[in-house]
Enzyme design. Structure first.
Site, PDB file in Angstrom:
ATOM      1  N   SER A  10       6.217   1.184   5.695  1.00 20.03           N
ATOM      2  CA  SER A  10       4.749   1.044   5.753  1.00 20.03           C
ATOM      3  C   SER A  10       4.318   1.152   7.204  1.00 20.03           C
ATOM      4  CB  SER A  10       4.322  -0.312   5.194  1.00 20.03           C
ATOM      5  OG  SER A  10       2.999  -0.586   5.628  1.00 20.03           O
ATOM      6  N   HIS A  35       4.786   5.383   3.718  1.00 26.32           N
ATOM      7  CA  HIS A  35       3.853   4.530   2.976  1.00 26.32           C
ATOM      8  C   HIS A  35       2.636   4.216   3.855  1.00 26.32           C
ATOM      9  CE1 HIS A  35       2.937   1.592  -0.249  1.00 26.32           C
ATOM     10  NE2 HIS A  35       2.472   0.821   0.726  1.00 26.32           N
ATOM     11  N   ASP A  37      -0.929   2.313   4.067  1.00 24.14           N
ATOM     12  CA  ASP A  37      -1.743   1.241   3.485  1.00 24.14           C
ATOM     13  C   ASP A  37      -3.190   1.394   3.918  1.00 24.14           C
ATOM     14  OD1 ASP A  37       0.083  -0.420   1.960  1.00 24.14           O
ATOM     15  OD2 ASP A  37       1.080  -0.803   3.876  1.00 24.14           O
ATOM     16  N   MET A  39      -6.932   0.047   3.653  1.00 24.46           N
ATOM     17  CA  MET A  39      -7.661  -1.192   3.320  1.00 24.46           C
ATOM     18  C   MET A  39      -9.105  -1.094   3.807  1.00 24.46           C
ATOM     19  SD  MET A  39      -4.795  -3.983   4.373  1.00 24.46           S
ATOM     20  CE  MET A  39      -3.046  -3.738   3.959  1.00 24.46           C
ATOM     21  N   HIS A  68      -1.287   4.169  -0.490  1.00 29.10           N
ATOM     22  CA  HIS A  68      -1.595   2.965  -1.275  1.00 29.10           C
ATOM     23  C   HIS A  68      -3.030   2.556  -0.957  1.00 29.10           C
ATOM     24  CE1 HIS A  68      -0.503  -1.616  -1.859  1.00 29.10           C
ATOM     25  NE2 HIS A  68      -1.377  -1.179  -2.741  1.00 29.10           N
ATOM     26  N   MET A  70      -6.155   0.344  -1.183  1.00 30.32           N
ATOM     27  CA  MET A  70      -6.660  -1.003  -1.487  1.00 30.32           C
ATOM     28  C   MET A  70      -8.143  -0.997  -1.133  1.00 30.32           C
ATOM     29  SD  MET A  70      -3.327  -2.934   0.072  1.00 30.32           S
ATOM     30  CE  MET A  70      -2.820  -1.451   0.938  1.00 30.32           C
ATOM     31  N   MET A 139       3.389  -5.379  -6.457  1.00 30.70           N
ATOM     32  CA  MET A 139       3.090  -6.085  -5.210  1.00 30.70           C
ATOM     33  C   MET A 139       3.832  -7.413  -5.200  1.00 30.70           C
ATOM     34  SD  MET A 139       0.985  -4.247  -3.333  1.00 30.70           S
ATOM     35  CE  MET A 139       0.855  -5.521  -2.080  1.00 30.70           C
ATOM     36  N   GLY A 144      -3.130  -6.989   1.651  1.00 28.37           N
ATOM     37  CA  GLY A 144      -4.033  -7.235   2.772  1.00 28.37           C
ATOM     38  C   GLY A 144      -3.340  -7.270   4.117  1.00 28.37           C
ATOM     39  N   PHE A 145      -2.096  -7.747   4.135  1.00 29.55           N
ATOM     40  CA  PHE A 145      -1.432  -7.914   5.422  1.00 29.55           C
ATOM     41  C   PHE A 145       0.069  -7.651   5.327  1.00 29.55           C
ATOM     42  CE2 PHE A 145      -5.078 -10.722   5.090  1.00 29.55           C
ATOM     43  CZ  PHE A 145      -5.806 -10.341   6.215  1.00 29.55           C
ATOM     44  N   GLY A 146       0.627  -7.152   6.420  1.00 31.44           N
ATOM     45  CA  GLY A 146       2.075  -7.060   6.539  1.00 31.44           C
ATOM     46  C   GLY A 146       2.626  -8.426   6.940  1.00 31.44           C
ATOM     47  N   GLY A 147       3.935  -8.545   6.900  1.00 27.60           N
ATOM     48  CA  GLY A 147       4.583  -9.740   7.435  1.00 27.60           C
ATOM     49  C   GLY A 147       4.491 -10.990   6.576  1.00 27.60           C
ATOM     50  N   ASP A 177       6.561  -3.696  -3.078  1.00 34.23           N
ATOM     51  CA  ASP A 177       5.861  -3.692  -1.792  1.00 34.23           C
ATOM     52  C   ASP A 177       5.497  -5.102  -1.354  1.00 34.23           C
ATOM     53  OD1 ASP A 177       4.266  -3.098   0.385  1.00 34.23           O
ATOM     54  OD2 ASP A 177       2.702  -2.074  -0.761  1.00 34.23           O
ATOM     55  N   GLY A 178       6.087  -5.531  -0.229  1.00 34.03           N
ATOM     56  CA  GLY A 178       5.682  -6.785   0.382  1.00 34.03           C
ATOM     57  C   GLY A 178       6.834  -7.748   0.616  1.00 34.03           C
ATOM     58  N   GLY A 179       7.081  -8.062   1.869  1.00 28.59           N
ATOM     59  CA  GLY A 179       8.076  -9.072   2.211  1.00 28.59           C
ATOM     60  C   GLY A 179       9.517  -8.659   1.968  1.00 28.59           C
ATOM     61  N   GLY A 199       7.682  -2.675   5.832  1.00 31.09           N
ATOM     62  CA  GLY A 199       6.875  -2.536   7.037  1.00 31.09           C
ATOM     63  C   GLY A 199       7.533  -3.252   8.191  1.00 31.09           C
TER      64      GLY A 199
HETATM   65  C1  DX5 Z   1       0.287  -5.198   1.955  1.00 34.31           C
HETATM   66  C2  DX5 Z   1       0.799  -3.784   2.035  1.00 34.31           C
HETATM   67  C3  DX5 Z   1       2.260  -3.668   2.316  1.00 34.31           C
HETATM   68  C4  DX5 Z   1       2.719  -4.384   3.542  1.00 34.31           C
HETATM   69  C5  DX5 Z   1       4.211  -4.317   3.682  1.00 34.31           C
HETATM   70  O1  DX5 Z   1      -1.029  -5.169   1.502  1.00 34.31           O
HETATM   71  O2  DX5 Z   1       0.556  -3.100   0.825  1.00 34.31           O
HETATM   72  O3  DX5 Z   1       2.638  -2.306   2.326  1.00 34.31           O
HETATM   73  O4  DX5 Z   1       2.114  -3.934   4.682  1.00 34.31           O
HETATM   74  O5  DX5 Z   1       4.549  -4.946   4.857  1.00 34.31           O
HETATM   75  P1  DX5 Z   1       5.794  -5.918   4.964  1.00 34.31           P
HETATM   76  O6  DX5 Z   1       6.989  -5.110   4.660  1.00 34.31           O
HETATM   77  O7  DX5 Z   1       5.724  -6.384   6.374  1.00 34.31           O
HETATM   78  O8  DX5 Z   1       5.570  -7.035   3.971  1.00 34.31           O
HETATM   79 ZN    ZN Z   2       1.394  -1.007   0.537  1.00 35.24          ZN
END
Ligand code: DX5
Ligand code: ZN
Length: 221
Positions: A10, A35, A37, A39, A68, A70, A139, A144-147, A177-179, A199
């Protein structure tokens, strides 16, 4: 059937001041998809990038752009992302009133169609559209956010979705996707995922570390 694991970095976690270079770096480092994102500060509480940036990045990699979305409204923007060079366009059922119509719109533009399920969205949301899809995105964080940290309750959703896809016998990507990181990737793959978004786990340590980072998430050492 579950395919060999693909990794989709991502670019949300990339250095936005040099996004083109970052896309080239993960491409060379072994990314399978890029990927992206998108938003809008309305469907999710963050603002990222739009079709102009996708278009500018297109020249930096020949790998599939996994976009993706959002954003809400959705249908009005789908053609813009198709035009910008997206290969796979993924939407959330909650982003528009007519999911079936949105999927047909994506396909009518010659693109692959995906649906993303939030942690609280049941699998039933795609009961009547699954055969039309090229990808389902589970998901494992709230968008909304990475990390953020992986939400373990999604493992069951991944397992059930794997069964449904296999029963259907169509080649549909099961993306999570996520974490995701090197520590939990094996469990996510075991549950049935064949595309892992990463990401934070990809973009840590600078470009020289990307190949190792991707390899570790994929399951290497
Ligand atoms: C969250 C995004 C993800 C996210 C992944 O809304 O869709 O793609 O950024 O980031 P990590 O891998 O850091 O969770
Ligand atoms: Zn994503």
């Amino acid at each position: 059937m579950q395919q060999p694991t693909k990794i989709a970095p991502s670019i949300l976690s990339a250095d936005f001041a040099k996004l083109g270079e970052e896309v080239r770096a993960v491409d060379v480092a072994g990314a399978d998809y890029i990927h992206v994102d998108v938003m809008d500060g309305h469907f999710v509480p963050n603002l990222t990038i739009g079709p102009a940036v996708v278009k500018a990045l297109r020249a930096h990699s020949a790998k599939p752009f996994d976009v993706h979305l959002m954003i809400s409204p959705i249908d009005v923007f789908v053609p813009q992302f198709a035009e910008a060079g997206a290969d796979i366009i993924t939407v959330h059922p909650e982003a528009g009133a007519h999911l079936h119509r949105t999927i047909q719109l994506i396909k009518s533009l010659g693109k692959k169609a995906g649906v993303a399920l939030n942690p609280a969205t049941p699998l039933g949301a795609i009961d009547y559209v699954l055969p039309d899809l090229d990808l389902v995105l589970v998901m494992s964080v709230n968008p909304g956010f990475g990390g953020q940290s992986f939400i373990a309750s999604q493992l069951e959703k991944i397992r059930l979705l794997r069964q449904r896809i296999d029963k259907l016998g169509k080649k549909i990507d099961l993306e999570v996707d996520g974490g995701i990181n090197a520590d939990n990737a094996a469990e996510v793959i075991k549950a049935g995922a064949d595309v892992l978004v990463a990401g934070t786990a990809t973009f840590q340590g600078g470009p020289n570390a990307y190949a190792d980072n991707i390899r570790r998430v994929r399951g290497g050492h």
